[in-house]
Design a protein around this motif. Structure first.
Motif, mmCIF file in Angstrom:
data_model
loop_
_atom_site.group_PDB
_atom_site.id
_atom_site.type_symbol
_atom_site.label_atom_id
_atom_site.label_comp_id
_atom_site.label_asym_id
_atom_site.label_seq_id
_atom_site.Cartn_x
_atom_site.Cartn_y
_atom_site.Cartn_z
ATOM 1 N N GLU A 1 0.831 -1.198 -0.013
ATOM 2 C CA GLU A 1 0.074 0.113 0.005
ATOM 3 C C GLU A 1 0.702 1.385 -0.089
ATOM 4 N N TYR A 2 2.169 1.179 0.533
ATOM 5 C CA TYR A 2 3.090 2.345 0.446
ATOM 6 C C TYR A 2 4.157 2.199 -0.744
ATOM 7 N N GLY A 3 3.544 1.436 -1.677
ATOM 8 C CA GLY A 3 4.552 1.360 -2.832
ATOM 9 C C GLY A 3 5.668 0.442 -2.635
ATOM 10 N N GLY A 4 5.753 -0.431 -1.522
ATOM 11 C CA GLY A 4 6.486 -1.522 -1.307
ATOM 12 C C GLY A 4 6.606 -2.736 -2.087
ATOM 13 N N PHE A 5 7.327 -3.659 -1.607
ATOM 14 C CA PHE A 5 7.408 -5.026 -2.363
ATOM 15 C C PHE A 5 6.718 -6.062 -1.332
ATOM 16 N N GLY A 6 6.433 -5.647 -0.174
ATOM 17 C CA GLY A 6 5.920 -6.481 0.795
ATOM 18 C C GLY A 6 6.516 -7.793 1.086
ATOM 19 N N GLY A 7 7.976 -7.573 1.104
ATOM 20 C CA GLY A 7 8.883 -8.573 1.352
ATOM 21 C C GLY A 7 9.285 -8.877 2.824
ATOM 22 N N GLY A 8 9.810 -9.595 3.049
ATOM 23 C CA GLY A 8 10.332 -10.162 4.590
ATOM 24 C C GLY A 8 11.873 -10.047 4.776
ATOM 25 N N ALA A 9 12.078 -10.473 6.169
ATOM 26 C CA ALA A 9 13.420 -10.503 6.233
ATOM 27 C C ALA A 9 14.330 -11.312 5.459
ATOM 28 N N VAL A 10 13.789 -12.361 5.016
ATOM 29 C CA VAL A 10 14.579 -13.486 3.954
ATOM 30 C C VAL A 10 14.979 -12.548 2.664
ATOM 31 N N ASP A 11 14.226 -11.844 2.065
ATOM 32 C CA ASP A 11 14.285 -10.918 1.126
ATOM 33 C C ASP A 11 15.732 -10.019 1.276
ATOM 34 N N ILE A 12 15.433 -9.332 2.647
ATOM 35 C CA ILE A 12 16.474 -8.610 2.931
ATOM 36 C C ILE A 12 17.756 -9.144 3.041
ATOM 37 N N MET A 13 17.836 -10.490 3.674
ATOM 38 C CA MET A 13 18.746 -11.127 3.922
ATOM 39 C C MET A 13 19.646 -11.373 2.446
ATOM 40 N N MET A 14 19.006 -11.671 1.571
ATOM 41 C CA MET A 14 19.486 -12.143 0.273
ATOM 42 C C MET A 14 20.067 -10.856 -0.535
ATOM 43 N N VAL A 15 19.470 -9.657 -0.466
ATOM 44 C CA VAL A 15 20.041 -8.465 -0.971
ATOM 45 C C VAL A 15 21.312 -8.151 -0.157
ATOM 46 N N MET A 16 21.095 -8.108 1.223
ATOM 47 C CA MET A 16 22.373 -7.802 2.053
ATOM 48 C C MET A 16 23.383 -8.695 1.529
ATOM 49 N N GLU A 17 23.246 -9.924 1.481
ATOM 50 C CA GLU A 17 24.232 -10.892 0.998
ATOM 51 C C GLU A 17 25.089 -10.343 -0.150
ATOM 52 N N ALA A 18 24.381 -10.060 -1.262
ATOM 53 C CA ALA A 18 24.584 -9.619 -2.422
ATOM 54 C C ALA A 18 25.520 -8.241 -2.410
ATOM 55 N N PHE A 19 25.078 -7.539 -1.389
ATOM 56 C CA PHE A 19 25.788 -6.187 -1.051
ATOM 57 C C PHE A 19 27.039 -6.433 -0.445
ATOM 58 N N GLY A 20 26.944 -7.413 0.421
ATOM 59 C CA GLY A 20 28.463 -7.726 1.225
ATOM 60 C C GLY A 20 29.204 -8.330 0.035
ATOM 61 N N ARG A 21 28.967 -9.176 -0.633
ATOM 62 C CA ARG A 21 29.935 -9.611 -1.690
ATOM 63 C C ARG A 21 30.496 -8.593 -2.798
ATOM 64 N N SER A 22 29.717 -7.493 -2.828
ATOM 65 C CA SER A 22 30.185 -6.454 -3.692
ATOM 66 C C SER A 22 30.563 -5.083 -2.949
ATOM 67 N N LEU A 23 30.694 -5.426 -1.672
ATOM 68 C CA LEU A 23 31.002 -4.206 -0.641
ATOM 69 C C LEU A 23 30.142 -2.979 -0.975
ATOM 70 N N VAL A 24 28.984 -3.120 -1.337
ATOM 71 C CA VAL A 24 28.103 -1.766 -1.565
ATOM 72 C C VAL A 24 28.409 -0.800 -0.423
#
Lengths: 406, 378, 406, 378
Positions: free
Chosen positions: B60-83
């Protein structure tokens, strides 16, 4: 067997300690206490003070201005310097090129080089490692071709610590590319860093400091008179140099000092609403490090005592034990100090505010407590302690080869 | 139990990985860091386009409605690339604060701006004297008519220098270490009295010290209930730990992979150094620790939305200890196995090492959380 | 991705737990709780109870009396047995010879062997290791010479666990001494332990227990019908057997149970005048082990989940991770329990008073607290955990070969 | 500082080593253990002949006038050969009690009998409930006319089953954990009311549980000052720790040497397993720990006669932690590197492992002493 220090040794320790406390410049002391590396000026100033006292060259023979101290005294001297926040003397000058010149140098080389090295008129650096050669030093490729009374040097050195401060470089170069073994065909040259054709390129370390360099040699002329010992016999010189007494290798005084410093800091930092020093986990951690330091202290005394009774000049393989345990302890104590600072150790305040040069008159207020700003760099930089001077893995190979023989 | 990714998660994962592979090579990253603000606005917009900035927010706020597992996935990828972009600060920390404590008006105003990339948040809770104690807040908010006046200072606010809006904790009651009496405020960064000194962290990301001097706020600036913010502070911190743990795992994974590469290609004494059994076993130990850390980061992700507060806190502490210790081991040894090159600024492995170091010293190091767990033994 | 157990899995766990609590003989339970090994009778009794319920052969295919449980269910079943002090089913019967016969056996072998193995009518043992072959299993030398319808077996096996209890032995023997590779020329035989020419000699372990044996074969006649699979193809059978699902290898439930037991004990033991459970160092140690157990639990779940989605039957190299971490944890938790008992764990009271057989009606009073008398043997015996089934060093070689490829 | 042995020490060392090489091969030792009393009377007499039983006692009592370093040397040799005779119990523990607390009459009577091998002592201090707490004494001594009556029980009394005389601690005042009110008594083992149940320890040495039930003693049985024995108990314990630490080092040294032998001779996959670099480095780690342990055992020896009680206690604790941890590491890995054979009763390496285990659980394990040290941090 009597494992206590003699009265003479206790008196000697006091003499050294008193001298340091009375003569070490306050700013240098404070910088080292906070965990920062000494500046070039810190080192020069202190080494000249020591040299005036006759102590800068404490490892040299008496005949060359040295002290004739026993190995135990040398150990005490190093330890007191470390405990009392004094910079170490320039090792390239005192532990490396000095003894090499004394052992292998011509009378001219001795007369010119030794006093200047002692008083840090010349700052020396070491040109050994190359990009392709790490633990396998003898695979070096920098070439020196004889042309008349000169060598023409071409090639590259790497990990050259303080090359950007240095006036001179002692380097291993290949003078015979066709030698049967890689160890043959190497010569030991003294190179004036102002010679045309030398380029020094900084290597920034992970603590954002500049200690290391690449040094490029592009048709650099080095007089043959600047060769030490025979042509193609430089490996003998290198072996002598690398095999020099290594009992100071543990830098135990530094670790002891850090353990004390950590306790001091932990009184003022809080965890779970009370001073960190009262935290059970912290106390256990400190106690463990104290036990390790004590064991290493005793082991070092034993190695030193053995060196005293044994003048064959060969390196004691047990110095590998000191290297391994000493560097682990240096790393662990630096980690302890950083962990006390916690989040306040994470900002790179030094970089932002150029704390290193605050002495030059910067009046901007500090962004955070000064000690915390210095807490992370030693932790980062000391990861190299188990790498340089033969990685700790190589040290274990040495122990196997020399003692275990498996 | 189900460790499989959903179709949506797989797609998301693929597109994040592709974006970073294209645009976040080590040299490109170096360029982002060297820029004036220390990160890439262009990448930030790409994240918005991909929907990453709306990942955990309701649709309803334009979000994706994801959960902590989605965040985990993105953060792992960010960690690999040192974002280095302010994702953790804005989406995870600030975003969680709004999600957990915001009223409808606040959510409606703020979340869509996070989602479209136009608003960056800063989580201004920690203070210099507090170290890891979440209740050690000296910043005060006093009533001023209908509104409030903030006085104090906040320390190591991640990406606090670029944040458009700060979520600031302050005491409206209670004493220094009390759980009671804490309140959160939404403070636009340009509010008079807010002064920031930004700096680079040891890992190249940005943060700031923030001083608050007679900062006047209206009544609508309160986020959540006055005096009752401790529970929110705890949850935001836990969300931060879970996300950062995943990032740390990504960093470890990449450092391990680089190390394997180095062991295969670096030749000494005529053969690759990876032929040394001792280094093979060390690499195996590192592999084990990467996987143990990954398990613990999954635990943290799973626990972020756990309702039982004690159970949640306990498991998050376990994950913090586990990921922290494994990550130290993996990255310290990555440097060690690289030798000299690992010690240099221009080589990526030392950056992974420092990224993980910053994680370790955020919101309680391993020793701190182990202490919390030890208190529960018996 | 959903990392929680499903409702069905939670219900399954409760069903298993309730069954164990209601059916496990109290004496067995108490013996295992105190840390002692189960007796032969403990294992037989429990396996027959499970077999009646249809659970003893839980790893077998449904068609052969198995359960069709998912890998997660199997893991839950093992864990609940361990946590609730039940003996593990006889692994030689259930994990080894059963699956081998199902995969390779003749219809006659299946009909005769499987039900008896399931109900522990026959106790099986494994004749693989030999004095000269440790990690290098294929170098085995025990010879089987074909004479008519028999093999005549000569040689020696070692480390044969429970051979003194066993009715049958499955053994690897060399049937072709001239094969090109050591792995070729090996056959897999089933040997009746009552056959003349077999001598079992106990090997006493460092906990003074008798688990292991040497088994000597002196002209032992084994009918050719007792060979499994083709002649000279026994290595294939062995590989199948050794590669079987190893997710239970971590024995995590046992470690969890020990951590709980340790806390229970530490409430009643004192250090520095207060309960040990209040000691800061002890609490830190327990917390560390809890964190390790939690990490291993999650990793095990991941490996099990992978096994569920993957029926190629190949061993997962990640099971080496479970082996390494699992055995370290078993060792550390056993050490914890022993350390709680402290000096009271040092007397070999069991040996002196034959505690093992107290069930037979010994009324002499105990010399010390019973739990303390059982505290050291698991610590001692579990040193073998990182040795058997491929040493932990070998496991790291496996990880390197299968995953790292250095 | 001087790490050299004196001429006397060298001679002593040589003769002990020669005796053990001749008479204490592993199989001979097994025979001693299997005998009724569990150790060798003949060896005991040899030790007496060599003067070992008088090593730490003044010459006026027939002793050798040696110090802690002499004891250290002998104990290291004993550790290497896994000696099972009651030397520690009689000479070090019992002997120290007499030496530190005995009056002239007691010394004059007892020490010469120790020296000539005719009297064996037992140090009966520990109790089942006490674990490592030296002040946790429930055994009582009550006045009975001129004399005393003892009531209570002592636990894990080393060689308590063969001791001719027990040195028993008992409460003459104070409460369970008080330092005050402890008194030592000399109790001939055949005194009515003394009952002993002997057993083998995990390492094959002997010990006993001792019950004291209405044990009547005369006034001369008191050793030292009534109510003031704590300081003596502490010193005896410290002497025991120092001696046992040296023995542990000897055991580690021998286990390490056996392991090296095994690595050189055991062939797997066509070559000695010692050619595996991983095992070489493990052996190097063990070497390092043997030497660190040796250093700490020297520290303990040096500190036994230190006058400053706090300094003495602190350093003995450090040595106990250091030797304990190193010894666990060395002997656990000795077993590991031997594989299956290391797990067997018939092979010496497991015996070293267990000897060291008994040391670790005597008078405070590493964790216990680390706790004492941690209390002093700050």
């Amino acid at each position: 067997m009597d494992l206590r220090f003699t009265e003479e040794e206790v008196a000697f320790r006091k003499e050294v300690r008193d001298f340091i406390r009375q003569n070490l410049p306050a700013r240098t002391r404070e910088r080292l206490r906070l965990g920062y590396s000494p500046t070039k000026q810190d080192i020069v100033d202190w080494q000249r003070i020591l040299n005036k006292k006759g102590w800068a060259t404490y490892k040299w023979p008496k005949a060359y201005g040295g002290t004739d101290w026993s190995p135990t005294q040398r150990m005490i001297f190093q330890e007191e310097n470390q405990i009392n926040h004094a910079p170490e003397v320039n090792g390239f000058n005192i532990t490396m090129i000095g003894p090499v010149i004394i052992q292998f140098g011509t009378p001219e080389q001795k007369a010119h080089i030794l006093p200047r090295a002692a008083n840090l008129e010349d700052w020396w650096c070491q040109g050994f490692s190359e990009p392709g050669s790490g633990s396998d030093l003898a695979s070096l490729k920098t070439a020196a071709k004889r042309v008349g009374d000169d060598y023409i040097v071409n090639g590259q050195k790497i990990w050259t610590s303080t090359a950007h401060h240095a006036d001179w470089c002692f380097a291993l170069v290949r003078t015979d590319p066709n030698a049967r073994k890689p160890q043959e065909g190497i010569s030991f040259l003294l190179i004036d860093m102002k010679t045309p054709g030398i380029t020094v390129r900084p290597i920034i370390s992970i603590d954002n400091s500049h200690h290391l360099n690449e040094v490029f040699f592009d048709d650099v002329k080095v007089p043959v008179a600047n060769r030490v010992y025979e042509e193609n016999k430089g490996w003998d010189v290198a072996k002598f140099l690398l095999g020099n007494e290594r009992t100071g290798i543990a830098r135990l005084g530094k670790s002891m000092e850090r353990i004390n410093y950590a306790q001091e800091l932990a009184r003022d930092v809080r965890q779970n609403g009370k001073p960190l020093i009262e935290d059970a986990g912290f106390r256990q951690r400190v106690a463990k490090l104290q036990v390790q330091a004590k064991a290493l202290e005793l082991t070092q005394l034993r190695v030193v005592a053995k060196a005293a009774g044994n003048s064959d000049g060969k390196p004691d393989p047990f110095s590998s034990v000191l290297k391994i345990k000493g560097t682990e302890l240096l790393q662990d104590t630096a980690e302890l100090v950083m962990d006390i600072a916690g989040p306040l150790a994470m900002p790179d305040w030094a970089k932002e505010l150029d704390l290193l040069n605050r002495e030059s008159g910067d009046n901007e207020p500090l962004i955070g407590p000064e000690w915390a700003g210095y807490a992370a760099p030693p932790y980062l930089m000391l990861r190299a302690a188990s790498i340089y001077g033969g990685t700790n893995e190589i040290q274990k190979n040495i122990l196997n080869k020399a003692i275990l023989r498996l | 139990m189900d460790f499989e990714l959903t179709e949506d998660q797989r797609l998301l994962n693929d597109s994040v990985s592709r974006l970073l592979a294209d645009r976040y090579a080590f040299d490109a990253r170096r360029g982002y860091i060297k820029s004036a603000q220390g990160w890439s606005q262009e990448m930030w917009e790409k994240y918005a386009e991909l929907g990453l900035l709306g990942l955990p927010f309701p649709e309803e706020y334009g979000g994706f409605g994801g959960g902590a597992v989605d965040i985990m996935m993105v953060m792992e990828a960010f960690g690999r690339s040192l974002v280095v972009e302010p994702f953790l600060a804005t989406v995870v920390l600030g975003g969680s604060a709004i999600k957990y404590a915001g009223n409808e008006a606040q959510k409606g105003e703020i979340l869509p701006q996070i989602v479209d990339g136009s608003l960056k948040l800063g989580w201004a809770h920690g203070e210099q004297q507090a170290r890891y104690d979440l209740t050690d807040v000296l910043t005060t908010a006093t009533k001023d008519g209908n509104g409030w006046v903030l006085e104090g200072a906040k320390s190591v606010v991640l990406h606090g220098d670029c944040a458009d809006m700060l979520v600031v904790s302050a005491r409206t009651g209670g004493d220094r270490m009390d759980k009671e009496g804490l309140t959160l405020f939404l403070v636009p960064a340009n509010t008079p009295g807010v002064a920031r000194r930004g700096y680079a962290m040891r890992d190249g990301t940005r943060a700031a010290e923030i001083s608050l001097s007679t900062v006047k706020l209206g009544p609508a600036a309160v986020l959540g209930t006055v005096g009752d913010a401790y529970g929110i502070i705890e949850r935001v911190t836990q969300a931060g730990i879970a996300a950062f743990a995943a990032e740390s795992v990504g960093a470890c994974e990449a450092a391990h992979a680089m190390t394997l590469d180095y062991l295969r290609t670096r030749v000494q004494f005529g053969r690759p150094i990876g032929t040394n059994q001792v280094l093979q076993h060390k690499a195996a130990d590192m592999l084990i620790e990467v996987e143990q850390a990954r398990s613990m980061a999954m635990l943290a992700a799973m626990m972020v939305d756990e309702e039982d507060a004690a159970e949640r806190a306990r498991n998050i502490s376990m994950a913090k200890v586990g990921v922290g210790q494994s990550s130290r081991f993996v990255t310290q040894n990555s440097v060690q196995l690289h030798g000299g090159i690992g010690m240099t600024e221009e080589y990526a492995v030392g950056h992974y090492f420092r990224r993980v170091m910053v994680f370790e010293h955020s919101w309680g190091d391993s020793a701190y959380h182990l202490g919390l767990l030890a208190d529960q033994v018996g």
